[in-house]
Motif scaffolding. Structure first.
Motif, PDB file in Angstrom:
ATOM      1  N   ILE A 171       5.478  -0.416  -4.553  1.00 53.78           N
ATOM      2  CA  ILE A 171       4.483  -0.662  -3.515  1.00 53.78           C
ATOM      3  C   ILE A 171       4.540  -2.108  -3.048  1.00 53.78           C
ATOM      4  CG2 ILE A 171       2.865   1.131  -4.261  1.00 53.78           C
ATOM      5  CD1 ILE A 171       1.224  -1.056  -5.644  1.00 53.78           C
ATOM      6  N   LYS A 172       3.967  -2.327  -1.884  1.00 56.83           N
ATOM      7  CA  LYS A 172       3.773  -3.678  -1.342  1.00 56.83           C
ATOM      8  C   LYS A 172       2.283  -3.797  -1.044  1.00 56.83           C
ATOM      9  CE  LYS A 172       4.653  -5.616   2.969  1.00 56.83           C
ATOM     10  NZ  LYS A 172       5.521  -5.783   4.129  1.00 56.83           N
ATOM     11  N   VAL A 173       1.655  -4.853  -1.541  1.00 53.12           N
ATOM     12  CA  VAL A 173       0.209  -5.012  -1.429  1.00 53.12           C
ATOM     13  C   VAL A 173      -0.107  -6.386  -0.837  1.00 53.12           C
ATOM     14  CG1 VAL A 173      -1.964  -5.033  -2.718  1.00 53.12           C
ATOM     15  CG2 VAL A 173      -0.091  -3.585  -3.490  1.00 53.12           C
ATOM     16  N   ASP A 174      -0.899  -6.400   0.233  1.00 55.90           N
ATOM     17  CA  ASP A 174      -1.444  -7.657   0.743  1.00 55.90           C
ATOM     18  C   ASP A 174      -2.725  -7.936  -0.020  1.00 55.90           C
ATOM     19  OD1 ASP A 174       0.538  -8.040   2.683  1.00 55.90           O
ATOM     20  OD2 ASP A 174      -0.543  -6.822   4.145  1.00 55.90           O
ATOM     21  N   VAL A 175      -2.915  -9.191  -0.426  1.00 60.65           N
ATOM     22  CA  VAL A 175      -4.055  -9.549  -1.275  1.00 60.65           C
ATOM     23  C   VAL A 175      -4.712 -10.835  -0.786  1.00 60.65           C
ATOM     24  CG1 VAL A 175      -3.019  -8.503  -3.330  1.00 60.65           C
ATOM     25  CG2 VAL A 175      -2.635 -10.918  -2.885  1.00 60.65           C
ATOM     26  N   TYR A 176      -5.920 -11.056  -1.265  1.00 56.44           N
ATOM     27  CA  TYR A 176      -6.533 -12.371  -1.154  1.00 56.44           C
ATOM     28  C   TYR A 176      -7.011 -12.760  -2.543  1.00 56.44           C
ATOM     29  CZ  TYR A 176     -11.263 -10.301  -1.087  1.00 56.44           C
ATOM     30  OH  TYR A 176     -12.415  -9.626  -1.402  1.00 56.44           O
ATOM     31  N   ILE A 177      -7.149 -14.036  -2.767  1.00 52.20           N
ATOM     32  CA  ILE A 177      -7.544 -14.554  -4.074  1.00 52.20           C
ATOM     33  C   ILE A 177      -8.971 -15.073  -3.979  1.00 52.20           C
ATOM     34  CG2 ILE A 177      -7.033 -16.231  -5.878  1.00 52.20           C
ATOM     35  CD1 ILE A 177      -4.078 -16.015  -4.888  1.00 52.20           C
ATOM     36  N   HIS A 178      -9.824 -14.533  -4.844  1.00 51.16           N
ATOM     37  CA  HIS A 178     -11.239 -14.855  -4.828  1.00 51.16           C
ATOM     38  C   HIS A 178     -11.586 -15.569  -6.131  1.00 51.16           C
ATOM     39  CE1 HIS A 178     -15.615 -13.301  -4.716  1.00 51.16           C
ATOM     40  NE2 HIS A 178     -15.509 -14.443  -4.079  1.00 51.16           N
ATOM     41  N   GLY A 179     -11.752 -16.896  -6.074  1.00 55.73           N
ATOM     42  CA  GLY A 179     -12.075 -17.688  -7.252  1.00 55.73           C
ATOM     43  C   GLY A 179     -13.567 -17.697  -7.520  1.00 55.73           C
ATOM     44  N   LYS A 180     -13.939 -17.646  -8.792  1.00 53.17           N
ATOM     45  CA  LYS A 180     -15.348 -17.627  -9.190  1.00 53.17           C
ATOM     46  C   LYS A 180     -15.538 -18.439 -10.459  1.00 53.17           C
ATOM     47  CE  LYS A 180     -16.843 -13.064  -7.657  1.00 53.17           C
ATOM     48  NZ  LYS A 180     -17.471 -11.824  -8.122  1.00 53.17           N
ATOM     49  N   LEU A 181     -16.802 -18.681 -10.769  1.00 53.77           N
ATOM     50  CA  LEU A 181     -17.188 -19.230 -12.058  1.00 53.77           C
ATOM     51  C   LEU A 181     -17.979 -18.166 -12.801  1.00 53.77           C
ATOM     52  CD1 LEU A 181     -18.387 -22.833 -11.129  1.00 53.77           C
ATOM     53  CD2 LEU A 181     -16.291 -22.197 -12.307  1.00 53.77           C
ATOM     54  N   SER A 182     -17.669 -17.969 -14.074  1.00 56.22           N
ATOM     55  CA  SER A 182     -18.427 -17.011 -14.871  1.00 56.22           C
ATOM     56  C   SER A 182     -19.803 -17.590 -15.173  1.00 56.22           C
ATOM     57  CB  SER A 182     -17.688 -16.706 -16.174  1.00 56.22           C
ATOM     58  OG  SER A 182     -17.679 -17.854 -16.997  1.00 56.22           O
ATOM     59  N   VAL A 235      -7.538  -9.462  -5.038  1.00 62.15           N
ATOM     60  CA  VAL A 235      -8.112  -8.268  -4.424  1.00 62.15           C
ATOM     61  C   VAL A 235      -7.198  -7.762  -3.306  1.00 62.15           C
ATOM     62  CG1 VAL A 235     -10.146  -7.329  -3.277  1.00 62.15           C
ATOM     63  CG2 VAL A 235     -10.422  -9.179  -4.942  1.00 62.15           C
ATOM     64  N   ALA A 236      -6.878  -6.479  -3.346  1.00 65.57           N
ATOM     65  CA  ALA A 236      -6.004  -5.873  -2.344  1.00 65.57           C
ATOM     66  C   ALA A 236      -6.733  -5.691  -1.014  1.00 65.57           C
ATOM     67  CB  ALA A 236      -5.510  -4.531  -2.843  1.00 65.57           C
ATOM     68  N   THR A 237      -6.009  -5.931   0.072  1.00 69.02           N
ATOM     69  CA  THR A 237      -6.541  -5.660   1.412  1.00 69.02           C
ATOM     70  C   THR A 237      -5.769  -4.534   2.094  1.00 69.02           C
ATOM     71  OG1 THR A 237      -5.155  -7.381   2.400  1.00 69.02           O
ATOM     72  CG2 THR A 237      -7.392  -8.000   1.737  1.00 69.02           C
ATOM     73  N   SER A 238      -4.531  -4.290   1.664  1.00 65.92           N
ATOM     74  CA  SER A 238      -3.751  -3.171   2.188  1.00 65.92           C
ATOM     75  C   SER A 238      -2.682  -2.798   1.170  1.00 65.92           C
ATOM     76  CB  SER A 238      -3.101  -3.521   3.525  1.00 65.92           C
ATOM     77  OG  SER A 238      -2.083  -4.471   3.346  1.00 65.92           O
ATOM     78  N   ILE A 239      -2.200  -1.576   1.270  1.00 62.87           N
ATOM     79  CA  ILE A 239      -1.169  -1.081   0.356  1.00 62.87           C
ATOM     80  C   ILE A 239      -0.148  -0.295   1.170  1.00 62.87           C
ATOM     81  CG2 ILE A 239      -2.565   0.935  -0.222  1.00 62.87           C
ATOM     82  CD1 ILE A 239      -1.247   0.925  -2.977  1.00 62.87           C
ATOM     83  N   GLU A 240       1.116  -0.459   0.800  1.00 57.33           N
ATOM     84  CA  GLU A 240       2.193   0.291   1.457  1.00 57.33           C
ATOM     85  C   GLU A 240       3.135   0.810   0.380  1.00 57.33           C
ATOM     86  OE1 GLU A 240       6.018  -0.657   4.324  1.00 57.33           O
ATOM     87  OE2 GLU A 240       4.325  -2.036   4.335  1.00 57.33           O
ATOM     88  N   LYS A 241       3.395   2.105   0.394  1.00 53.82           N
ATOM     89  CA  LYS A 241       4.343   2.702  -0.543  1.00 53.82           C
ATOM     90  C   LYS A 241       5.746   2.451  -0.032  1.00 53.82           C
ATOM     91  CE  LYS A 241       5.354   7.188  -2.607  1.00 53.82           C
ATOM     92  NZ  LYS A 241       5.003   8.602  -2.618  1.00 53.82           N
TER      93      LYS A 241
END
Length: 83
Positions: free
Chosen positions: A55-66, A76-82
């Motif tokens: 697969i090919k996945v477009d993602v974004y990175i979401h940084g947080k503090l616990s 986090v995926a925004t789209s997926i392509e087989k």
């Protein structure tokens, strides 16, 4: 937007604050691993694919503090392509 290309590894179903998502291991062609969250309609798409599928996945990175102040990133995926 970053893209991850590789084969599907293990899927870990998780629930967080009443949101259900799938966290999927994606293994790239150099055997590096990424753990990508698939939410909403993408969760249903990824749950329908088997391990080993490329697969090919477009993602974004979401940084947080616990709650304890520990920094971490969600991929986090925004789209997926087989492929």
């Amino acid at each position: 937007m970053p893209t991850i290309t590789g084969k599907i590894g293990k899927t870990i179903a998780q629930q967080n604050h009443k949101r259900v998502f799938s966290k999927v291991e994606i293994i790239d062609y150099q055997n590096n691993r990424s753990f990508v969250e698939f939410r909403n309609e993408l969760k249903h798409l990824i749950d329908g694919l088997n391990e080993g599928i490329n697969i090919k996945v477009d993602v974004y990175i979401h940084g947080k503090l616990s709650c304890s102040g520990h920094p971490y990133n969600n991929i986090v995926a925004t789209s997926i392509e087989k492929l």
